[in-house]
Design an enzyme around this catalytic site. Structure first.
Site, mmCIF file in Angstrom:
data_model
loop_
_atom_site.group_PDB
_atom_site.id
_atom_site.type_symbol
_atom_site.label_atom_id
_atom_site.label_comp_id
_atom_site.label_asym_id
_atom_site.label_seq_id
_atom_site.Cartn_x
_atom_site.Cartn_y
_atom_site.Cartn_z
ATOM 1 N N PHE B 125 -9.386 69.337 104.917
ATOM 2 C CA PHE B 125 -10.645 68.872 104.336
ATOM 3 C C PHE B 125 -10.623 69.056 102.821
ATOM 4 C CE2 PHE B 125 -15.065 69.789 102.975
ATOM 5 C CZ PHE B 125 -15.555 68.503 103.133
ATOM 6 N N LYS B 175 -6.744 78.193 97.479
ATOM 7 C CA LYS B 175 -7.804 79.185 97.679
ATOM 8 C C LYS B 175 -7.249 80.560 98.064
ATOM 9 C CE LYS B 175 -12.417 79.477 99.674
ATOM 10 N NZ LYS B 175 -13.411 78.819 100.545
ATOM 11 N N MET B 493 -19.318 43.874 74.274
ATOM 12 C CA MET B 493 -17.959 43.490 73.877
ATOM 13 C C MET B 493 -17.353 42.541 74.913
ATOM 14 S SD MET B 493 -16.032 43.796 71.290
ATOM 15 C CE MET B 493 -16.062 45.293 70.313
#
Lengths: 168, 594
Positions: B125, B175, B493
Site C-alpha cells: 500500500f 519505515k 501565452m
C-alpha cells in the site's frame, strides 16, 4: 551545432561506485538524452573499493560524443570516464558464443578453428563456439556462420583496458 | 531529544532511531524550516518532529506545494530547501517540483518515506519505486537500507545538493529504518569518492578571457542563474567587472537581479521576450561573455543564426554545459564568484583598458536600438493593460523589502520585462521547466524565510488555480503573501501562440467557469480585492500592500493583450516582432518548436 557531421562509433569506460541504482542512472542518461548504446558490459572490478567498471559502445557525431563524456562525467557516482576511441590507447575485446546446427556444421567447425574459436559443446547435431576478438572480427565471424547453420548468438559486449603498465 | 541532552551527548557519535537521526541531521545542517505533508510511511519522522521544537514544519496542502515552497525558500535565502513527504503519492506529487528544481539548479533535499524494507517490491500500500521515478529528476538519490548509513547519506545529500551546480536530491527512507536504532555521525567534510566539482578557474583561461575582453570592440555580458546560485558575492564581483570594463550587460530570466536594472549598462532581459537592444546586441556583438547561463532555446532562438560574428567565452560550473548548444571559443569551468573575481583581479593587475573609442561607437549603436522602446505598449483609459498593472505594482513596491514570485505565462514575461530588480535572490520564477502553479507555493516559502518582507506572486488566473490550495497554508502560518492575478480569462501565452501559429483557433485556452477570486479569498479567510479600471488600480494595490494578511488580488486586465517583443519560434535575434503590426510569419520549422 552542426548536424551534418559524421557519426562514429566510440568505446568508453566509466568507473563508478558500485552502489544501488548506478547502472540505471548511466543507462537512463542515454535513453533520456536520446543517445545510442550499442553494447554495454558491467561488473564489479574492485570489491575493496566498491568500484564497478562499465564499458559501453556508443555512436554519435563528435559533438554528441563530447556531450556523452561530459554528461557521464557529471553524474555523482561516476569516478572517471575514458573514451578509448578518442584516446587510441586501449585494447578492446569481446566474446561471443555462437551456436550452429544442420548439414553444414562441419564446415562451420573448420572455419571456426581457423578463426581461433574454441568448441565448447559438440552434440550429434550442433556445435557451440566460443570466440574472443575485436568486435569487428566477431561481426565478420558471425556473418560467415550465417551461411553455415547459425542458430543463435550471445555476445558479451566490449571489455577495454589501457595499453602499457598504467591503469586508466 | 531535548537540547539539554544534546549538550551532554558525546560530540562525535550517538545512538538513536532513524527518525531521530533525520531531525538531528537537519539541525546539524542548519535547517530551520521544512515543508511537508505526513502519511503512513513517514509517521516516525513526524513523531520525532512532534517531540522536537527546533525545526519549524510548514504543513502544505499538496506535496507539489511543499517542493515549490522549498524552492522559493532556497532561492530567496541561498540555503537549501527541505521537504518531507510520504511514500507513493506523496513522492509522485513531489516529482514536478524536483524536475523544476533540477532544471533551474535549485538546492533541495527531499526526504520521502517508503514502505518497510520487507514490503519493497510487493506492490505494498502506497508503495512506488521512488528512487526509480525520481532518478532522472534529481542530481542524486538514495534508498536507505540500514539506519547506520542514514546519517552519512543525509549529510552527503546536503553536500551534493548545495555544491557544484546545485540541484535537488532525494533520500527515500523505509519505515522500518526510521524505527531502527543506529549510530549517528555528525557532518564532516568527508571527501566524496567520486563527486568533486571543480570550482577554481584555470588561471590561464582567466587571463585569456581578460585579453579577449580588452581587445573587444562590441562586447556584451550575457549572465544567468549561475550568478544567483553562486551567492551575492558573484553579483558584487559582476558589478565591479562591469564598472571596470563599461560593457553592456543582459541577463536570462533566471539571472535577473544579479545586476541592478537601474544601471545604464543594463540592457534588460534577452531571449524570446527580451528587449530589442539586448537581442540585437547579442546578435551583432564581437565578444559574448556568458557567465553562468546555458544557451537555452528561449535565449538563442534559431541556433544556426545565433550571434554569428562573435567569439564566445562561456563560464559555467558544470562542464557539460560548455559546447552543449553553442561552441565556445573559451570555456571556463568554475564557480562564478571565483572566476569573475579573478577576472577583476587580472584586469586590474594588468592595468587593462577597454577599447574606449570602439566601445563608444558600440554604445551609440545600442542607443539606436534602445530608441525603439521595445517594451512600449498602447495605454488605455478604460482597460487595465497588464503592462500598466506591473508598472504600477513596481512603482508602489520598489522602495520596500520586496520579493517577487511568478507563475508561468504572459504575466511572467511582463513581470520579467518590467519589474526592475536591483539585488539577487529577489526574483523567484520557474524558468527551465515552466511550471504553472509554481508562484503561489514559492511565495509561501519566501515569506516563511522573510517574515517581514513584502512577498508578491505575480500570477495568472489559470496558473494560480493549479496550486490555489496553498492559500490555506499561508493563512495557517500567518504569511501575508499577495497573489496579484493578472486576470485575462485566458491561458494568455497559449492564446497568444494560437493567434500567431494556429489561425486564431483558441482551442481550450479560455478560462471557462472561473471562480470569483474575491469570494474565494473570503472562503479561505484572507482578503480579496478586485480592480477593473486603471483609475482604481493604485488605490487597490496600496490596500493590498497595507493589509497585513494574505491577499488574493483579482486584477482584471485587457483580455487580448499579447506579450511583445517576441522572437517567433525558429527565428533569429534580429528577427524580432515588436507588435502585432509586424506580422509574425512563423516558419514551418518554427511551428514544431515549443
Amino acid at each position: 551545432m552542426s548536424s551534418a557531421a559524421q557519426t562514429n562509433r566510440h568505446t568508453m569506460t566509466v568507473l563508478v561506485n558500485n552502489e544501488s541504482g548506478v547502472l540505471a542512472r548511466v543507462v537512463g542518461l542515454f535513453s533520456g538524452r536520446g543517445y545510442n548504446i550499442e553494447s554495454l558490459t558491467v561488473a564489479e572490478v574492485d570489491p575493496t573499493s566498491h568500484t564497478s567498471r562499465i564499458t559501453l559502445v556508443t555512436s554519435g557525431t563528435p559533438h554528441v560524443i563530447e556531450q556523452i563524456e561530459a554528461q557521464l562525467g557529471r553524474l555523482v557516482p561516476v569516478r572517471s570516464v575514458i573514451n578509448w576511441t578518442a584516446a587510441k590507447g586501449g585494447i578492446e575485446r569481446e566474446m561471443a558464443l555462437v551456436k550452429v546446427a544442420g548439414d553444414k556444421r562441419d564446415d562451420a567447425k573448420a572455419l571456426a578453428e581457423k578463426a581461433g574459436a574454441r568448441t565448447v559443446e559438440a552434440t550429434s547435431s550442433s556445435f557451440i563456439f566460443e570466440v574472443t576478438d575485436v568486435p569487428a572480427q566477431l561481426d565478420a565471424f558471425i556473418e560467415q556462420m550465417r551461411g553455415l547453420g547459425l542458430v543463435d548468438v550471445s555476445r558479451t559486449g566490449v571489455a577495454a583496458i589501457s595499453r602499457g603498465p598504467e591503469a586508466m | 531529544m531535548s537540547s539539554a541532552i544534546d549538550k551532554t551527548a558525546p560530540a562525535d557519535t550517538a545512538t538513536m532511531t532513524g527518525a531521530e537521526m533525520v531531525i538531528r541531521a537537519l539541525k546539524d545542517q542548519g535547517v530551520t524550516h521544512i515543508f511537508g505533508y505526513p502519511g503512513g510511511a513517514v509517521l516516525p519522522i513526524y513523531d520525532a518532529l512532534f517531540a522536537d521544537h527546533g525545526i519549524t514544519h510548514v504543513l502544505v496542502r499538496h506535496e507539489q506545494g511543499a517542493v515549490h515552497a522549498a524552492e522559493g525558500y532556497a532561492r530567496s535565502t541561498g540555503k537549501p530547501g527541505v521537504a518531507l513527504v510520504t511514500s507513493g503519492p506523496g513522492a509522485t506529487n513531489a516529482v514536478t517540483g524536483l524536475t523544476d528544481a533540477l532544471m533551474d539548479s535549485i538546492p533541495l533535499v527531499v526526504i520521502s518515506g517508503q514502505v518497510p524494507t520487507h514490503l519493497i517490491g510487493t506492490d505494498g500500500f502506497q508503495e512506488c519505486d521512488t528512487v526509480g521515478i525520481t532518478r532522472p529528476c534529481t542530481k542524486d538519490n538514495w534508498l536507505v537500507r540500514d539506519a547506520n548509513s542514514l546519517s552519512r547519506i543525509l549529510h552527503e545529500a546536503f553536500q551534493i545538493a548545495t555544491t557544484g551546480r546545485p540541484g535537488p536530491v532525494l533520500v527515500d527512507i523505509p519505515k522500518d529504518i526510521q524505527f531502527q536504532k543506529g549510530e549517528y555521525l555528525p557532518p564532516a567534510n568527508v571527501r566524496h569518492r567520486s563527486y568533486k566539482p571543480k570550482t577554481e578557474p584555470d588561471r590561464d583561461a582567466i587571463e585569456r578571457a581578460v585579453e579577449m575582453m580588452a581587445a573587444a570592440k562590441k562586447p556584451i555580458f550575457y549572465t544567468g542563474g549561475g550568478l544567483i546560485n553562486s551567492g551575492p558575492a558573484a553579483s558584487r564581483a559582476l558589478r565591479e567587472l562591469v564598472d571596470l570594463t563599461g560593457f553592456p550587460i543582459t541577463s536570462t530570466l533566471m539571472g535577473l537581479g544579479a545586476f541592478p536594472a537601474s544601471r545604464p549598462e543594463w540592457l534588460g532581459m534577452l531571449g524570446m521576450h527580451g528587449t530589442w537592444e539586448a537581442n540585437h546586441a547579442m546578435h551583432d556583438c564581437d565578444l559574448m561573455i556568458c557567465l553562468g547561463a546555458r544557451f537555452d532555446d528561449r535565449v538563442t532562438g534559431r541556433v544556426a543564426a545565433f550571434s554569428p560574428g562573435s567569439k564566445k567565452i562561456h563560464l559555467d560550473i558544470d562542464p557539460s554545459q560548455i559546447n552543449k548548444v553553442i561552441r565556445a571559443d573559451l570555456g571556463i569551468v568554475a564557480d562564478a564568484t571565483r572566476a569573475i573575481s579573478e577576472m577583476v583581479q587580472v584586469w586590474k593587475a594588468k592595468k587593462k583598458q577597454a577599447d574606449k573609442p570602439a566601445l563608444k561607437e558600440w554604445w551609440a549603436q545600442i542607443d539606436t536600438w534602445r530608441a525603439k522602446k521595445s517594451l512600449a505598449y498602447k495605454p488605455s483609459d478604460t482597460l487595465i493593460k497588464p503592462q500598466y498593472a506591473v508598472d504600477r505594482l513596481y512603482e508602489l513596491t520598489k522602495d520596500r523589502d520586496t520579493y517577487i514570485t511568478t507563475e508561468v505565462g504572459q504575466h511572467q514575461m511582463w513581470a520579467a520585462q518590467r519589474y526592475k530588480f536591483e539585488e539577487p535572490n529577489r526574483w523567484m520564477t520557474s524558468g527551465g521547466l515552466g511550471t504553472m502553479g509554481y508562484g503561489l507555493p514559492a511565495a509561501v516559502g519566501v515569506q516563511m524565510a522573510h517574515r517581514d518582507a513584502l512577498v508578491i506572486d505575480i500570477a495568472g488566473e489559470a496558473s494560480v488555480q493549479m496550486t490555489m490550495q496553498e492559500m490555506s497554508t499561508a493563512i495557517q502560518y500567518d504569511l501575508p503573501i499577495k497573489i496579484f492575478i493578472l486576470n485575462n480569462e485566458y491561458m494568455g501565452m497559449v492564446r497568444q501562440w494560437q493567434q500567431l501559429l494556429h489561425g486564431g483557433r483558441y482551442s481550450h485556452s479560455y478560462s471557462e467557469a472561473l471562480p470569483d477570486f474575491v469570494k474565494m479569498a473570503d472562503a479561505f479567510g484572507c482578503v480579496g480585492l478586485r480592480a477593473t479600471t486603471p483609475q482604481e488600480l493604485d488605490g487597490k494595490i496600496q490596500e493590498m500592500i497595507d493589509v497585513k494578511r494574505p491577499v488574493l488580488f483579482d486584477c482584471r486586465v485587457d483580455k487580448m493583450e499579447n506579450c511583445y517583443p517576441m522572437i517567433p519560434s525558429g527565428a533569429a535575434h534580429n528577427e524580432m516582432l515588436l507588435s502585432p503590426d509586424d506580422g509574425g510569419e512563423v516558419s514551418e520549422a518554427g511551428k514544431i518548436l515549443v
